[in-house]
Design an enzyme around this catalytic site. Structure first.
Site, PDB file in Angstrom:
ATOM      1  CG  HIS A   1      12.812  -2.265   2.694  1.00  0.00           C
ATOM      2  ND1 HIS A   1      12.175  -2.896   3.802  1.00  0.00           N
ATOM      3  CD2 HIS A   1      12.509  -1.735   1.523  1.00  0.00           C
ATOM      4  CE1 HIS A   1      11.960  -3.727   3.245  1.00  0.00           C
ATOM      5  NE2 HIS A   1      11.139  -3.813   0.997  1.00  0.00           N
TER       6      HIS A   1
ATOM      7  CG  HIS B   1      -4.240  19.971   5.099  1.00  0.00           C
ATOM      8  ND1 HIS B   1      -5.290  20.435   5.936  1.00  0.00           N
ATOM      9  CD2 HIS B   1      -3.984  21.018   4.991  1.00  0.00           C
ATOM     10  CE1 HIS B   1      -5.844  21.958   5.848  1.00  0.00           C
ATOM     11  NE2 HIS B   1      -4.843  22.619   4.951  1.00  0.00           N
TER      12      HIS B   1
ATOM     13  CG  HIS C   1      -2.584   3.168   4.119  1.00  0.00           C
ATOM     14  ND1 HIS C   1      -2.776   3.129   3.318  1.00  0.00           N
ATOM     15  CD2 HIS C   1      -2.491   2.005   4.385  1.00  0.00           C
ATOM     16  CE1 HIS C   1      -4.003   2.003   2.731  1.00  0.00           C
ATOM     17  NE2 HIS C   1      -3.126   1.587   3.259  1.00  0.00           N
TER      18      HIS C   1
ATOM     19  CG  ASN D   1      -6.635  -0.339   2.294  1.00  0.00           C
ATOM     20  OD1 ASN D   1      -6.539   0.165   1.859  1.00  0.00           O
ATOM     21  ND2 ASN D   1      -6.686  -1.939   3.313  1.00  0.00           N
TER      22      ASN D   1
ATOM     23  CB  CYS E   1      -0.391  -0.067   1.252  1.00  0.00           C
ATOM     24  SG  CYS E   1      -2.639  -1.836   1.273  1.00  0.00           S
TER      25      CYS E   1
END
Length: 496
Positions: free
Chosen positions: A303, A387, A391, A424, A224
């Site tokens: 990562h 703002h 996700h 989602n 995602c």
């Protein structure tokens, strides 16, 4: 109960803080030259023309000296202009709005679940419990193949879904921006779980008859957060290709990824993921500066794939009966918390005001030099951004980030309403949230936006945008016909 996201106040890793501070160190000379140039300018303004002429005559410059000096100045100026990073602008973007015929109500979803798993009442009951607490509404949409009884996830229908979503976004983008298909220089598309041959980028190039020298990239398997990875790739490419533009397409094709088994850990995505897509036009052309909506300030990627637990927490695999699906491990939220902690301690020095950075640095020094048990100072990111686009991976993700970053209800409103209205939508969810903020008329010139996304691997990626002009309320788009009824109250549990 599943492990909760860890409290960021318990530990802050120094190595990730250093990554952020490297940016400040690398630009130290620029900050040093500014006061020197100001001092020289003030001195020059205070010097009379007679004194400047006297100084010039005393230097005894020859023609060779003058030519060499001019050459050095021109060379230095050219080198500076060529080596500085090119500004990347977000000109505009377009979103996919599914037709109402593909709407999935709670009752319809549960009816399909009962028919597909009529021998597994426990699995049906599990999906009902997830749906009740998901934060989704009654207007989310699924592709036609999943509406079939039983579902028909074949390659032909998956391609039809991809064409429907992607071409709808591209048509809208071309209409909004006036861009012609043959004027696209760079094309990047990310879709994690559907990667056919020819690629989806080849499908787009064929449909719109784009140039033969277009630079195209197809990203898959990156979860995602792949949308921000695509933005980062486009940014890097635009640094090396002057006077160019890039189209980024973010979507997830659900048709071939509907899980038809009974494993609970693999049934969860069926309850949360819904149709969606976005097409974004980026440019480094100065001519696009005035009409562009945003300027890209930073992209920070984290990562955690070196850690085995992080690597395996989201995986596509087969269940004992041979059904393929996405498995979500129970420690997902804890792993997401570690990735977020690493990401925000890197991005903090790039975006936080000096007052917050000094307090944070003093706290860090105190912990390292005096007492490691001292509670570290957690910066207030509300001072750095107006703002937030978190996700919309699920209600638990939004709840935990709101708590960890100490955000207000209004600051997570866009994420909650996007999850409620569209579900989602994977990598494209961030753009539905940005569109929600614009549709509410809240985006003003100079406002800063923080986009945060998570993905398999495990990754946490951030992008920071600065609003280039006050955004007028859009008259079209996914929120245009319904924005007035939002926000809505979302109960903790919707009894089915």
């Amino acid at each position: 109960m599943a492990p909760q996201m860890p409290d960021f106040s318990q530990s802050v890793k120094l190595k990730y803080v250093k990554l952020g501070y490297q940016y400040l160190v690398n630009h130290f000379l620029v900050f040093l030259l500014i006061p020197i140039m100001l001092a020289l300018s003030i001195q020059a303004l205070n010097t009379s023309p007679e004194e400047m002429l006297q100084l010039w005559n005393s230097m005894h410059f020859t023609l060779v000296h003058i030519i060499c000096s001019l050459f050095l100045v021109i060379y230095s100026l050219t080198f500076f202009l060529m080596s500085r990073p090119r500004t990347v602008y977000l000109v505009d973007y377009a979103l996919f709005k599914p037709p109402r015929s593909l709407r999935v109500s709670f009752a319809g979803f549960m009816e399909h679940a009962k028919l597909a798993l009529f021998t597994e009442p426990k699995s049906v009951h599990f999906q009902m419990k997830i749906l009740e607490r998901s934060g989704l509404g009654e207007e989310t949409c699924l592709p036609p193949a999943i509406h079939y009884i039983p579902p028909s996830p074949n390659m032909a229908l998956a391609r039809e879904e991809a064409e429907f979503v992607i071409f709808s976004c591209m048509d809208s983008l071309f209409q909004k921006t006036g861009l012609k298909p043959k004027d696209v220089d760079i094309l990047i598309l990310n879709c994690s779980l559907f990667s056919p041959t020819p690629s989806l980028t080849a499908m787009v190039i064929n449909k719109y008859k784009m140039r033969s020298n277009i630079k195209s990239f197809n990203l898959s398997g990156m979860g995602c957060s792949a949308g921000l990875i695509s933005i980062d790739l486009a940014k890097d490419l635009l640094q090396y290709h002057p006077n160019s533009n890039a189209v980024v397409i973010s979507t997830e094709i659900l048709t071939p990824n509907s899980y038809l088994g009974k494993e609970r850990a693999m049934l969860l995505p069926n309850c949360l993921f819904r149709m969606g897509g976005a097409a974004i036009l980026l440019s480094n052309r100065r001519a696009d500066r005035r009409r562009a909506k945003y300027r890209l300030a930073h992209v920070v990627r984290t990562h955690k794939g070196a850690d085995d637990k992080s690597y395996r927490c989201i995986s596509q695999e087969e269940d004992p009966e041979g059904h393929v699906g996405i498995k979500l491990n129970i420690d997902l939220m804890a792993i997401a918390g570690e990735a977020l902690k690493s990401n925000i301690t890197t991005i903090g020095p790039l975006v936080l005001p000096a007052s917050e950075q000094i307090l944070f640095a003093l706290s860090l020094i105190g912990r390292k030099m005096f007492n490691s048990k001292l509670k570290p100072y957690i910066p207030d990111f509300k001072q750095a951004f107006e703002h937030f686009c978190i996700h919309a991976g699920g209600r638990a993700v939004i709840d935990e980030l709101q708590k960890s970053l100490q955000l207000t209800e209004e600051q997570v409103e866009a994420s909650r309403m996007t999850l409620y209205r569209f579900g989602n939508t994977s990598s494209s969810s961030l753009w539905y949230e940005l569109s929600y903020i614009e549709s509410k008329g809240r985006m003003k010139k100079g406002d800063r936006v923080w986009q945060i996304a998570f993905g398999s691997g495990f990754k946490c990626n951030s992008a920071v945008w600065k609003c280039n002009r006050t955004i007028k309320t859009p008259v079209e788009g996914p929120w245009a016909d319904c924005i007035d009824k939002y926000p809505v109250y979302i109960p903790e549990v919707v009894k089915l």
